[in-house]
Design a protein around this motif. Structure first.
Motif, mmCIF file in Angstrom:
data_model
loop_
_atom_site.group_PDB
_atom_site.id
_atom_site.type_symbol
_atom_site.label_atom_id
_atom_site.label_comp_id
_atom_site.label_asym_id
_atom_site.label_seq_id
_atom_site.Cartn_x
_atom_site.Cartn_y
_atom_site.Cartn_z
ATOM 1 N N TYR A 43 0.801 -1.065 0.269
ATOM 2 C CA TYR A 43 0.004 0.160 0.013
ATOM 3 C C TYR A 43 0.884 1.319 0.049
ATOM 4 C CZ TYR A 43 -2.565 3.871 1.840
ATOM 5 O OH TYR A 43 -3.186 5.186 2.220
ATOM 6 N N PHE A 44 1.936 1.240 0.509
ATOM 7 C CA PHE A 44 2.772 2.474 0.942
ATOM 8 C C PHE A 44 3.919 2.626 -0.389
ATOM 9 C CE2 PHE A 44 1.814 1.217 5.169
ATOM 10 C CZ PHE A 44 1.059 2.605 5.451
ATOM 11 N N GLU A 69 -3.558 -13.312 2.106
ATOM 12 C CA GLU A 69 -2.805 -13.629 3.380
ATOM 13 C C GLU A 69 -1.713 -14.309 2.935
ATOM 14 O OE1 GLU A 69 -6.525 -12.518 6.387
ATOM 15 O OE2 GLU A 69 -5.916 -14.785 6.298
ATOM 16 N N SER A 99 -0.390 -8.857 8.086
ATOM 17 C CA SER A 99 -0.072 -9.572 7.161
ATOM 18 C C SER A 99 1.414 -9.387 6.710
ATOM 19 C CB SER A 99 -0.843 -9.555 5.734
ATOM 20 O OG SER A 99 -2.134 -9.878 5.745
ATOM 21 N N THR A 100 1.805 -8.049 6.668
ATOM 22 C CA THR A 100 3.185 -7.932 6.357
ATOM 23 C C THR A 100 4.066 -8.175 7.888
ATOM 24 O OG1 THR A 100 2.395 -6.029 5.073
ATOM 25 C CG2 THR A 100 4.774 -6.098 5.874
ATOM 26 N N LEU A 139 -1.767 -0.648 10.552
ATOM 27 C CA LEU A 139 -3.200 -1.124 11.035
ATOM 28 C C LEU A 139 -3.248 -1.464 12.657
ATOM 29 C CD1 LEU A 139 -4.282 -3.122 7.830
ATOM 30 C CD2 LEU A 139 -5.037 -0.779 8.580
ATOM 31 N N LYS A 158 -3.992 -23.861 7.193
ATOM 32 C CA LYS A 158 -3.734 -22.409 7.517
ATOM 33 C C LYS A 158 -3.255 -22.618 9.068
ATOM 34 C CE LYS A 158 -5.378 -17.624 7.822
ATOM 35 N NZ LYS A 158 -6.801 -17.029 7.802
ATOM 36 N N LEU A 177 0.967 6.256 11.728
ATOM 37 C CA LEU A 177 1.388 5.477 10.680
ATOM 38 C C LEU A 177 -0.307 4.797 10.272
ATOM 39 C CD1 LEU A 177 4.640 3.362 11.526
ATOM 40 C CD2 LEU A 177 4.184 5.846 10.253
ATOM 41 N N ASN A 180 -4.116 7.170 7.869
ATOM 42 C CA ASN A 180 -4.838 7.197 6.606
ATOM 43 C C ASN A 180 -5.455 5.963 6.212
ATOM 44 O OD1 ASN A 180 -4.132 9.769 5.986
ATOM 45 N ND2 ASN A 180 -2.019 9.020 5.358
ATOM 46 N N PRO A 182 -8.205 3.103 5.362
ATOM 47 C CA PRO A 182 -9.690 3.394 5.027
ATOM 48 C C PRO A 182 -10.448 2.751 5.961
ATOM 49 C CG PRO A 182 -8.264 1.841 3.439
ATOM 50 C CD PRO A 182 -7.601 2.249 4.360
ATOM 51 N N THR A 189 -10.138 -4.436 10.904
ATOM 52 C CA THR A 189 -9.092 -4.926 11.670
ATOM 53 C C THR A 189 -9.239 -4.582 13.060
ATOM 54 O OG1 THR A 189 -7.783 -4.544 9.777
ATOM 55 C CG2 THR A 189 -6.386 -4.831 11.885
ATOM 56 N N LYS A 272 -10.543 -12.675 4.138
ATOM 57 C CA LYS A 272 -9.456 -12.246 5.335
ATOM 58 C C LYS A 272 -10.156 -12.243 6.690
ATOM 59 C CE LYS A 272 -6.525 -9.620 2.328
ATOM 60 N NZ LYS A 272 -5.648 -8.378 2.232
#
Ligand code: NAD
Ligand code: ZN
Length: 357
Positions: A43-44, A69, A99-100, A139, A158, A177, A180, A182, A189, A272
């Motif tokens: 996203y960044f 994911e 996820s990251t 997030l 999973k 952070l 922004n 959405p 989340t 998700k």
């Protein structure tokens, strides 16, 4: 061991603008020429935050594709790529949502453990500590910043790499952070955290350690999603600490019905985590009457759409797959419904519940 000996994150920094301290924080971790690798949520890409990442020498930024994911194949490919390119790296920094952060944890472990990350899905299978890893959430809600797991979709299941080597060495909690994010994503989340609290606080595994964190996280979620007139910086501050406390709460207890059922959706349909939990939470008043009523007030107050009818048209075989995945999550059911959970949560009951989603 009868009592869990809980491995925690080594260092925590909290505060607006604390991201600016990252260069200083990383400095002592740099080993000669071995670079630091920044795994940044895609996203960044092209956004201002990327210019603020403290890249030095042969450091590298990799944009993490979190359209889906994290998968074990993706983790393995990033770790292999880094080994090929650098031999060894000084550290991995994950900047993004759950996820990251999970990807960063898993890649760190795979830099020092042989084979595929799929070999380590389960409990305490990881043999060697990973390389230095830091997590920086963008997030708030999953609690991935504090947990001892990294949830991965592998060839057959999973399941997380749960181990004492999994928690981050450092987390940087900078609420700026999340500014922004959405509205819908922030809500889904954030509700992951709210649902962690409800499942932990009503569960049979509850103890004062979990309760202390769970109650605080719940209080913060209520302020943010019910009491505040509109979203402001203070909401970002509070939700970031709610996520942290909610994660600490489930670390010493367990999640419950919403998560077990949502895992089935995620496995079959790729739904998700955050939104999946919300879809399930909408229909489980039987198990969490007060929590679900309050959840619905939060949905309404924040003007959020929760998808309906996502299981329409599925075959009985597909329902069976989801039921199998959900019923496989034994500790979650035991926490939610007690030792006799199998008598309460039958296949028929689950089939009926999935039919409503
Ligand atoms: P996510 O990380 O999947 O991100 C959701 C979307 O938001 C992505 O499109 C991402 O690019 C975008 N995004 C991230 N930060 C943003 C920002 N500041 N502004 C705008 N967009 C942004 O979402 P999540 O809900 O944080 O994480 C879900 C993942 O976390 C799942 O993979 C789940 O399995 C995992 N999880 C892990 C744990 C754990 O303990 N390890 C716990 C719960 C969930
Ligand atoms: Zn969750």
């Amino acid at each position: 061991m009868k009592f869990r000996n809980f491995k925690m994150v080594d260092y925590v920094v909290y505060g607006r603008g604390s991201f600016n301290q990252l260069d200083e924080i990383l400095q002592p971790q740099r080993n000669n020429d071995a670079p630091i690798v920044f795994l940044v949520d895609h996203y960044f890409q092209g956004k201002d935050l990327v210019n603020r990442v403290p890249v030095r020498g042969n450091d590298k930024i990799i944009f993490a594709d979190v359209t889906y994911e994290p998968k074990t194949t993706y983790v393995d490919s990033i770790a292999d790529q880094l080994k090929d390119e650098f031999g060894m790296v000084s550290g991995i920094v994950g900047i993004g949502g759950g996820s990251t952060m999970d990807l960063a944890k898993a890649v760190s472990l795979m830099m020092n453990n042989p084979g595929s990350s799929a070999d380590y899905q389960g409990w305490d299978l990881v043999k060697h500590p990973g390389i230095y890893k830091a997590g920086i959430p963008t997030l708030s809600g999953t609690g991935a910043e504090v947990s001892r797991t990294t949830v991965l979709t592998g060839p057959t299941r999973k399941l997380g790499m749960n181990s004492d080597f999994t928690p981050f060495n450092q987390i940087v909690l900078d609420p700026e952070l999340t500014r922004n994010a959405p509205v819908n994503q922030r809500f889904y989340t954030g509700m992951d955290c709210y649902i962690h609290c409800i499942e932990s606080l009503t569960g049979t595994y509850l103890n004062e350690f979990s309760k202390a964190y769970g109650e605080k996280a719940l209080e913060l979620c209520r302020k943010v999603f019910l009491e505040k007139e509109s979203w402001d910086d203070e909401c970002d501050d509070m939700l970031m600490m709610a996520s942290y406390a909610g994660g600490m709460s489930i670390a010493y207890s367990q999640v419950g019905v919403a998560h077990a059922v949502s895992y089935g959706l995620s496995y079959l349909l790729g739904t998700k985590h955050g939104i999946g939990n919300c879809i399930v939470m909408n229909h489980i008043e039987e198990y969490y009457p007060e929590g679900v009523a309050e959840f619905k007030r939060m949905v309404e107050k924040n003007g959020i759409d929760i998808p309906q009818g996502i299981c329409k048209g599925l075959s009985e075989e597909q329902f069976d797959t989801m039921i199998n995945v959900a019923l496989g999550m034994k500790p979650l059911w035991e926490n939610a419904l007690g030792q006799d959970w199998e008598k309460i949560m039958t296949r028929e009951k689950l089939r009926e519940l999935y039919g409503k989603l």
